[in-house]
Scaffold this motif. Structure first.
Motif, PDB file in Angstrom:
ATOM      1  N   GLY A  19       0.821  -1.210   0.000  1.00 23.76           N
ATOM      2  CA  GLY A  19       0.000   0.000   0.000  1.00 23.76           C
ATOM      3  C   GLY A  19       0.853   1.257   0.000  1.00 23.76           C
ATOM      4  O   GLY A  19       0.530   2.245  -0.678  1.00 23.76           O
ATOM      5  N   VAL A  20       1.945   1.242   0.735  1.00 20.06           N
ATOM      6  CA  VAL A  20       2.866   2.388   0.725  1.00 20.06           C
ATOM      7  C   VAL A  20       3.525   2.497  -0.650  1.00 20.06           C
ATOM      8  O   VAL A  20       3.675   3.591  -1.191  1.00 20.06           O
ATOM      9  CB  VAL A  20       3.920   2.284   1.854  1.00 20.06           C
ATOM     10  N   THR A  21       3.889   1.363  -1.220  1.00 17.90           N
ATOM     11  CA  THR A  21       4.448   1.357  -2.578  1.00 17.90           C
ATOM     12  C   THR A  21       3.446   1.979  -3.554  1.00 17.90           C
ATOM     13  O   THR A  21       3.826   2.786  -4.411  1.00 17.90           O
ATOM     14  CB  THR A  21       4.809  -0.080  -3.010  1.00 17.90           C
ATOM     15  N   GLN A  22       2.182   1.618  -3.423  1.00 21.67           N
ATOM     16  CA  GLN A  22       1.139   2.170  -4.298  1.00 21.67           C
ATOM     17  C   GLN A  22       1.020   3.680  -4.101  1.00 21.67           C
ATOM     18  O   GLN A  22       0.916   4.430  -5.070  1.00 21.67           O
ATOM     19  CB  GLN A  22      -0.204   1.483  -4.034  1.00 21.67           C
ATOM     20  N   TYR A  23       1.037   4.138  -2.852  1.00 19.78           N
ATOM     21  CA  TYR A  23       1.010   5.582  -2.594  1.00 19.78           C
ATOM     22  C   TYR A  23       2.157   6.270  -3.321  1.00 19.78           C
ATOM     23  O   TYR A  23       1.976   7.300  -3.976  1.00 19.78           O
ATOM     24  CB  TYR A  23       1.086   5.882  -1.091  1.00 19.78           C
ATOM     25  N   LEU A  24       3.351   5.721  -3.188  1.00 16.60           N
ATOM     26  CA  LEU A  24       4.531   6.355  -3.794  1.00 16.60           C
ATOM     27  C   LEU A  24       4.438   6.396  -5.316  1.00 16.60           C
ATOM     28  O   LEU A  24       4.974   7.313  -5.935  1.00 16.60           O
ATOM     29  CB  LEU A  24       5.812   5.642  -3.351  1.00 16.60           C
ATOM     30  N   SER A  25       3.738   5.445  -5.908  1.00 21.62           N
ATOM     31  CA  SER A  25       3.606   5.440  -7.368  1.00 21.62           C
ATOM     32  C   SER A  25       2.753   6.606  -7.861  1.00 21.62           C
ATOM     33  O   SER A  25       2.798   6.950  -9.042  1.00 21.62           O
ATOM     34  CB  SER A  25       3.032   4.113  -7.859  1.00 21.62           C
TER      35      SER A  25
END
Length: 143
Positions: A19-25
């Motif tokens: 989810g954090v990876t998705q936010y950063l994208s």
């Protein structure tokens, strides 16, 4: 050889990291710069899976093979601009934080090129990449 399937065993924390990876994208950071930072952190940590993953991502965002080849020696390369140099120095500083203690000499250049939100997003990118590296290396995830 992989050690175990961490996602099958503990999907909840892995999904939260994802989810954090998705936010950063979708964050304020340029995706090409974010990929360079992720690659550099992964090079320092020796994470094959993450290097392969993020070099492919960098190419998708228009990164050249020449710059990818020179990334381990970015300080000597003329191919990286001052903004990229500031981000890469910060990425290295945070990755080696037990030795560097994130000095002002690595932080202050960020203020010239990045907004406060971007500095936070950059720092989260570095922290998250270090987390993913440790999981991938620890469980021997292969590309």
């Amino acid at each position: 050889m992989p050690r175990l399937n961490y996602y099958e065993i503990a999907p909840e924390p892995i999904n939260k990291l994802a989810g954090v990876t998705q936010y950063l994208s979708t964050s304020s950071l340029d995706p090409r710069l974010r990929a360079l930072v992720e690659i550099r952190v992964s090079q320092i940590n020796g994470c094959l899976y993450c290097i392969v993953t993020h070099t492919a991502e960098a190419r998708k965002h228009g990164e050249t093979q020449q710059r990818l080849d020179q990334l381990p020696a970015w300080r000597e390369s003329p191919l990286f601009d001052d903004k990229e140099r500031a981000a890469l120095a910060w990425a290295e500083s945070l990755t080696h934080v037990s030795h560097t203690h994130a000095p002002d000499t690595d932080y202050e250049p960020l203020l010239e090129y990045f907004s406060e939100q971007e500095i936070v997003d950059l720092s989260v990118t570095v922290a998250l990449m270090n987390a993913w590296n440790r999981i991938s290396i620890g469980f021997r995830k292969l590309p």
